[in-house]
Design an enzyme around this catalytic site. Structure first.
Site, short mmCIF file in Angstrom:
data_model
loop_
_atom_site.label_atom_id
_atom_site.label_comp_id
_atom_site.label_asym_id
_atom_site.label_seq_id
_atom_site.Cartn_x
_atom_site.Cartn_y
_atom_site.Cartn_z
N HIS A 62 42.36 42.25 33.08
CA HIS A 62 41.82 41.71 34.62
C HIS A 62 41.25 41.84 36.00
O HIS A 62 42.36 41.64 36.31
CB HIS A 62 40.97 40.01 34.07
CG HIS A 62 39.59 39.46 34.56
ND1 HIS A 62 38.60 40.08 33.37
CD2 HIS A 62 39.45 39.22 35.44
CE1 HIS A 62 37.34 39.18 34.24
NE2 HIS A 62 37.65 38.85 35.14
N CYS B 119 38.53 36.67 28.96
CA CYS B 119 38.88 37.21 29.62
C CYS B 119 40.74 37.38 30.31
O CYS B 119 41.60 37.38 29.52
CB CYS B 119 38.56 37.73 30.63
SG CYS B 119 36.54 37.85 29.98
#
Length: 497
Positions: free
Chosen positions: A85, A31
Site C-alpha cells: 500500500h 488494504c
C-alpha cells in the site's frame, strides 16, 4: 466459489491449470494491514499495523518481506502497480530498497482515480462511485491497470533474455473503488439480470460493533446525492443493483488485463518455467448484511481468491508451440465456464503465502516464528502449504490430509467504539478501543470484540464487548448470530494461537 454470473474467463483458465484454495482468508480486511501482513508473513498483532499510519520496520521490527527474501537469494525483484500500500505504511517507497531490485513502477494515470473523471447524466464530470468511462475521453487516454499490464509485459520481455531468475509482483487496482472501468464492460451485465445480495438486511442479532458503516462509499458524489441515513442506510434498491453491476464489470475488465499478461508469458515461452500466484488483499461486501466495502470480520470481507500455478506440477508442461494461457475474450459467448484444476477445501491464511512461495521456488522455507518475534528478521507465522502440492499421480509421498476440523484461519478488525461512527471503518491506532478477533473453522465463524489498549498493543480478553457465532452449514451467509446461545468468550481463549 465466485458468482456464476461474473465473466472472468482468463482467471478461470489460470485456475484450471492451478491448485485453487477455496477457503483462503486474509488476516485483516483492509488494504495496508493485509498487504504488510502477507508480504512479511506476520499477523497484524506482530506488524502492529491496523491502520495506514506506520512503517513496520520502524514501529514493530525489521521483518523481511517475500520480495526481499527472493532478492537476497539472487532474484531480480520488480513491482508494478499497487503491491505494497503506498504511503507511510511502506515508507513512501514501496519498501525500497529492501524489497526491490529497482524502483517500483506506478502508472501515471493512477493520480486521476479519485478525481472528477466520471461523466454524469448531466454531462458534467464528477468524482463518483460508479464510473464507467470512454477510455479515449479520460486524462492520458488510458487507465492504471492497462498501463500496469503494458509495463509488466515489457519487464517480462527484458527478463526473457536475462540470466537471473525473476520475481515480478503485479498489483491491479480494480475492482477497488471507484468503479472506473471501460464502459463497454457494462454490456456484459444488463441491469435486469442483476440480483440483490441474498441477505440485504442488517441481521437482528448483529452487534453494532461488528457493523461497518461504509463511509468511503458515502463520500462519492453519486452516493451523496442519495442522502442515505448514517450508519445503516439502506441504499435504494435500484442503486444497489448498479453498484453490483459496476463491481462485476470491473472484475471482467480486470480479467482482460490478467489475460493479456498471461498470454504474453506464453508468447515469451516463460509459462513452462514461471510459478504464478494469484490472490487479493481482502474481499468486498456487495450488500450482504446491509453492508458494503470491507472493514469487517465476515467471510464476505475476509475470504480471498488464492491459487498457484506450478509448471509440471499443477499442470503438465506445455508442448512446443502449445499455449497454456491463450487470451480469452469475456465478450465471446462461446467461452465455456472452466473447472478449476486441482482444489483444496482446507482452510488456509494469506500469511502462508511467504513460506509457500519460497518452498515452491526451491528456497529454504523460513522457520516458524518464536513468540514474541519482534527481534527476528526472517521467520513466518503462517503454515507452509507445500504438502498440498504433493499429488499422487506424481509418484511423490501421497498427501494425506489431516483432520480438517483442526484447521483455523484467524482474522481481526479494530473499532473505535461500540456503535458505528464516522471512523469505525478505518480507525487510527490511537483511537482503537476494541479489537474483534475472529476464528474461522470448517464448521463456524466465531468472533469476540474485546477491549484493546493501543499504547501497549494489548487485548484484554476478560473485557468482552460483544460476540458472534455463525455455523457454516446451517448459516453460510452469517446472518443468525448464535453467540448468546453459546458459552461465549471462554471457548475463544482456548482457541487463540
Amino acid at each position: 466459489c465466485r458468482d456464476e454470473l461474473v465473466k472472468a474467463p482468463n482467471i478461470d483458465q489460470l485456475a484450471s491449470h492451478s491448485l485453487l484454495f477455496q477457503n483462503a482468508f486474509a488476516q485483516q480486511a483492509v488494504c495496508a494491514p493485509s498487504r504488510v501482513s502477507f508480504l512479511t508473513g506476520r499477523r497484524p498483532d506482530t506488524t502492529r499495523l491496523y491502520d495506514f499510519n506506520s512503517y513496520w520496520r520502524v514501529h514493530a521490527g525489521n521483518f523481511s518481506t517475500i520480495p526481499q527474501y527472493f532478492k537476497e537469494n539472487g532474484y531480480v525483484t520488480m513491482s508494478v502497480g499497487k503491491v505494497f500500500h503506498p504511503g507511510i505504511s511502506s515508507n513512501h517507497t514501496d519498501d525500497s530498497p529492501y524489497s526491490w531490485s529497482f524502483p517500483p513502477y506506478h502508472p501515471s494515470s493512477e493520480k486521476y482515480e479519485n478525481t472528477k473523471t466520471c461523466r454524469g447524466p448531466d454531462g458534467e464530470l464528477h468524482a463518483n462511485l460508479l464510473c464507467p468511462v470512454d477510455v479515449l475521453d479520460v486524462p492520458e487516454g488510458t487507465l492504471p491497470d492497462k498501463q500496469s499490464t503494458e509495463q509488466a509485459i515489457q519487464l517480462l520481455e527484458k527478463m526473457k533474455t536475462s540470466a537471473s531468475p525473476f520475481f515480478l509482483a503485479v498489483g491491479y487496482h480494480k475492482p477497488h473503488i471507484p468503479f472506473r472501468y471501460p464502459k463497454e464492460f457494462q454490456k456484459l451485465y444488463p441491469l435486469e439480470n442483476i440480483t440483490l445480495a441474498p441477505d440485504p438486511e442488517v441481521p437482528d442479532g448483529l452487534p453494532p460493533v461488528a457493523y461497518n458503516p461504509w463511509m468511503d462509499i458515502r463520500q462519492r458524489e453519486d452516493v451523496q446525492a442519495l442522502n442515505i441515513s448514517v450508519p445503516y442506510g439502506p441504499i435504494p434498491v435500484d442503486f444497489q443493483r448498479k453498484i453490483r453491476q459496476s463491481y462485476f464489470a470491473s472484475v471482467s475488465y480486470l480479467d482482460t488485463q490478467v489475460g493479456r499478461l498471461l498470454s504474453a508469458l506464453d508468447d515469451l515461452q516463460l509459462a513452462n518455467s514461471t510459478i504464478i500466484a494469484f490472490t487479493s488483499d481482502h474481499g468486498w461486501a456487495l450488500g450482504e448484511h446491509g453492508e458494503w466495502a470491507k472493514y469487517s470480520n465476515f467471510d464476505v470481507a475476509t475470504h480471498v481468491p488464492l491459487m498457484f500455478y506450478v509448471p509440471g506440477r499443477t499442470a503438465s508442461l506445455p508442448e512446443a508451440g502449445e499455449k497454456l494461457f491463450p487470451y480469452l475474450d469475456p465478450f465471446d459467448s462461446a467461452s465455456q465456464l472452466m473447472e478449476p484444476g486441482r482444489q483444496s477445501m482446507d482452510l488456509v491464511e494469506l500469511v502462508s503465502l511467504f513460506p509457500t512461495l519460497a518452498g515452491l521456488a526451491g528456497l529454504q522455507v523460513p522457520p516458524r516464528c518464536p513468540v514474541p518475534s519482534f527481534h527476528v528478521e526472517l521467520c513466518r507465522e503462517g503454515k507452509n502449504l507445500l504438502k498440498h502440492f504433493r499429488f499422487r499421480d506424481l509418484e511423490e509421498d501421497p498427501y494425506l490430509p489431516g483432520n480438517p476440523r483442526e484447521l483455523i484461519a484467524y482474522s481481526q478488525y479494530p473499532r473505535p467504539a461500540d456503535i458505528p461512527q464516522w471512523n469505525s471503518d478505518k480507525p487510527s491506532l490511537k483511537d482503537i478501543k476494541i479489537m474483534g478477533y475472529s476464528i474461522r473453522t470448517i464448521d463456524y465463524r466465531y468472533t469476540v470484540w474485546v477491549g484493546f489498549n493501543p499504547d501497549e498493543f494489548l487485548a484484554n480478553f476478560s473485557d468482552i464487548h460483544a460476540g458472534e457465532l455463525y455455523f457454516v452449514d446451517s448459516d453460510p451467509l452469517q446472518d443468525h448470530n448464535m453467540y448468546n446461545d453459546s458459552q461465549g468468550g471462554d471457548l475463544f481463549q482456548l482457541l487463540m494461537p
